[in-house]
Design an enzyme around this catalytic site. Structure first.
Site, PDB file in Angstrom:
ATOM      1  N   GLU A 423      30.983  46.678  73.348  1.00 50.67           N
ATOM      2  CA  GLU A 423      31.562  46.611  72.278  1.00 50.67           C
ATOM      3  C   GLU A 423      33.263  46.578  72.701  1.00 50.67           C
ATOM      4  O   GLU A 423      34.171  46.149  71.822  1.00 50.67           O
ATOM      5  CB  GLU A 423      31.320  47.549  71.341  1.00 50.67           C
ATOM      6  CG  GLU A 423      29.856  47.543  70.679  1.00 50.67           C
ATOM      7  CD  GLU A 423      29.487  48.291  69.579  1.00 50.67           C
ATOM      8  OE1 GLU A 423      30.541  49.456  69.202  1.00 50.67           O
ATOM      9  OE2 GLU A 423      28.321  48.253  69.103  1.00 50.67           O
ATOM     10  N   THR A 472      35.869  33.994  57.846  1.00 49.88           N
ATOM     11  CA  THR A 472      35.702  34.881  58.881  1.00 49.88           C
ATOM     12  C   THR A 472      34.185  35.087  59.439  1.00 49.88           C
ATOM     13  O   THR A 472      33.895  35.824  60.216  1.00 49.88           O
ATOM     14  CB  THR A 472      36.386  36.350  58.928  1.00 49.88           C
ATOM     15  OG1 THR A 472      36.458  36.895  60.192  1.00 49.88           O
ATOM     16  CG2 THR A 472      35.718  37.194  57.803  1.00 49.88           C
TER      17      THR A 472
END
Length: 503
Positions: A423, A472
């Protein structure tokens, strides 16, 4: 036999000797005539192909005009997915095989959702059940509509469409994320409308957006980031200390402008663009805004500057609204703000030694942190998309930076045993937060991952960047011509998880 063969062979070769024809002018003239005739035949065939393609284009325009007239008359039109022009493009057999593999993966994921979590927000694949992580808005189903359509999965799309028409209900006593609801639900519904022309999607998009609008009722126009869908009570999550989040507040413009264009109602566009007007007042010289904005004063709070979680898509939408607006004078300020921010991005960029991996730092006050979120890997694509708006020299610089950052992001994945990235990455400490396996099939796996992978192996004409802009959440919205001196265009025809924080 050998001698006769040799003689025959040498006889054949003489026709390739130029001296043979120089001694025989009649044969030279004949050869020249054949060459000219063949050349004319070739170019004539090429002209016919071009004329054929032109006629196909005209026919498509005629069909679209007729479909518009039928829609205005209230007649539902069941369109063929995507333009028939793609059939003129020869698809590479390897790419076609890859597309089919991706489609198979989509069917596997979709059928599991249908079997174990139909109508619910997300599938929990390990426990084989569904969960309403977005208040029961059918997030995975709505997020998947355009993917199903683009892949030509007609039966699956029709079943999902019928659920939207008959069962999708937004009257929920639930505090929804304005950002996630906009990019997944509003974006998904508008994209399905643009692709199919089915007005049920537009009506549902209008319904849910009307329920989100009270979030913009602040003194500054910067919206609250959460709202109760049934009662219209808006607020911000407690962990932001009352502030609004930059990405959450600046990532509704594409969807709201599109909705105003398709309904003719300017209120959606006005709410979303008022946010940009306010942010212009406080826009710093380096174009880098902190991730927290006070919704009452409209000023930035002291907080992190990042192209990762809670900052990312604000910068993405500055560029994409400029594209959505046909790059006209009316949206020029979006491009100017974006270019300013890209200079800020360059100032945050470092590279490792000796491996020369470029990365984007985060900024806290006056100091830089050598940390880059995997979410910031949207930046190479954004830079590549915007590079063409610069002059030649600057365009090359931006494109080269995009390539270098893409190389870094590729290695985020390539260097792990699972080929799945962590991440976030700390470049000097060598730390990687890989996270843990969770029991959730995120809706964006179908909306983004599989759709982009499918389009990667498809001809560019399937979803052309000249005609569509992706929100997005990877929902393509058709670019509508905007007439001079008008803020809202009239359609010629119908056509996130990014917060990274708990609540």
């Amino acid at each position: 036999m050998a001698r006769r063969s040799s003689s025959s062979s040498s006889g054949a070769w003489r026709y390739l000797n130029p001296a043979y024809y120089l001694k025989r002018p009649k044969r030279l003239a004949l050869l020249f005539f054949v060459f000219v005739a063949a050349t004319f035949a070739f170019w004539d065939r090429q002209s016919l192909v071009r004329e054929y393609e032109s006629e196909i284009s005209k026919l498509e325009d005629d069909i679209n005009r007729l479909q518009d007239q039928l829609r205005k008359a209230g007649v539902h039109v069941d369109e063929k997915p995507i333009s028939t022009r793609k059939d003129l493009v020869e698809i590479d057999p390897v790419n076609n095989e890859r597309r089919e593999k991706v489609k198979g993966a989509m069917l596997h994921a979709w059928n599991s959702y249908v079997k174990y979590a139909w109508g619910m927000d997300e599938l929990q694949p390990q426990s084989k059940n569904g969960i309403n992580s977005f208040g029961g808005l059918g997030a995975t189903l709505v997020d998947s509509l355009d993917t199903l359509y683009i892949m030509g999965l007609k039966d699956e799309f029709q079943k999902a469409r019928d659920w939207v028409a008959e069962s999708l209900d937004f009257d929920k006593d639930y505090d929804a994320s304005v950002f996630e609801t906009t990019i997944r639900v509003v974006g998904g519904l508008l994209s399905a409308y643009d692709l199919s022309g089915d007005k049920v999607f537009l009506e549902k998009a209008k319904d849910i957006t009307d329920r989100l609008l009270p979030a913009w009722e602040t003194t500054s126009g910067i919206p609250y980031n959460r709202i109760n869908l049934a009662h219209g009570r808006a607020h911000n999550p407690g962990w932001t200390n009352g502030d609004s989040i930059l990405a959450d507040s600046g990532t509704e413009q594409l969807e709201f402008i599109a909705l105003s264009q398709r309904t003719g109602d300017p209120k959606y566009q006005q709410k979303a663009e008022n946010v940009i007007t306010q942010l212009q007042k406080i826009y710093p010289s380096d174009g880098l805004l902190p991730i927290y904005i006070n919704p009452h004063s409209g000023t930035a709070s002291y907080s992190t500057i990042t192209f990762g979680a809670m900052g990312d898509s604000f910068y993405e939408y500055l560029l994409k609204v400029w594209i959505q607006g046909n790059k006209t004078e009316h949206v020029k300020h979006y491009r100017q703000m974006w270019e300013t921010s890209m200079e800020g991005l360059i100032s945050l960029t470092k590279k490792t030694t000796p491996s020369n991996y470029h990365y984007i730092c985060e900024k806290n006050g006056g100091s830089l942190s050598d940390k880059m979120d995997e979410l910031a890997c949207f930046a190479p694509g954004m830079l590549a998309l915007g590079a063409s708006g610069y002059g030649p020299e600057k365009s090359d610089q931006i494109m080269n930076l995009a390539k270098e950052l893409a190389r870094t992001c590729y290695n985020f994945y390539q260097t792990t045993p699972t080929k799945l990235a962590g991440e976030n990455y700390f470049f000097h400490a060598g730390q990687v937060n890989t996270g843990e396996k969770d029991n959730m099939m995120q809706s964006f796996f179908l909306a983004e991952t599989l759709k982009y992978l499918y389009l990667l192996f498809s001809p560019p004409s399937v979803i052309s960047f000249d005609e569509w802009v992706f929100n997005t959440e990877a929902h393509p919205l058709r670019i509508v011509p905007i007439h001079d001196n008008k803020g809202i265009g009239t359609p010629a025809r119908p056509f996130g998880r990014k917060q990274g924080k708990p609540e």
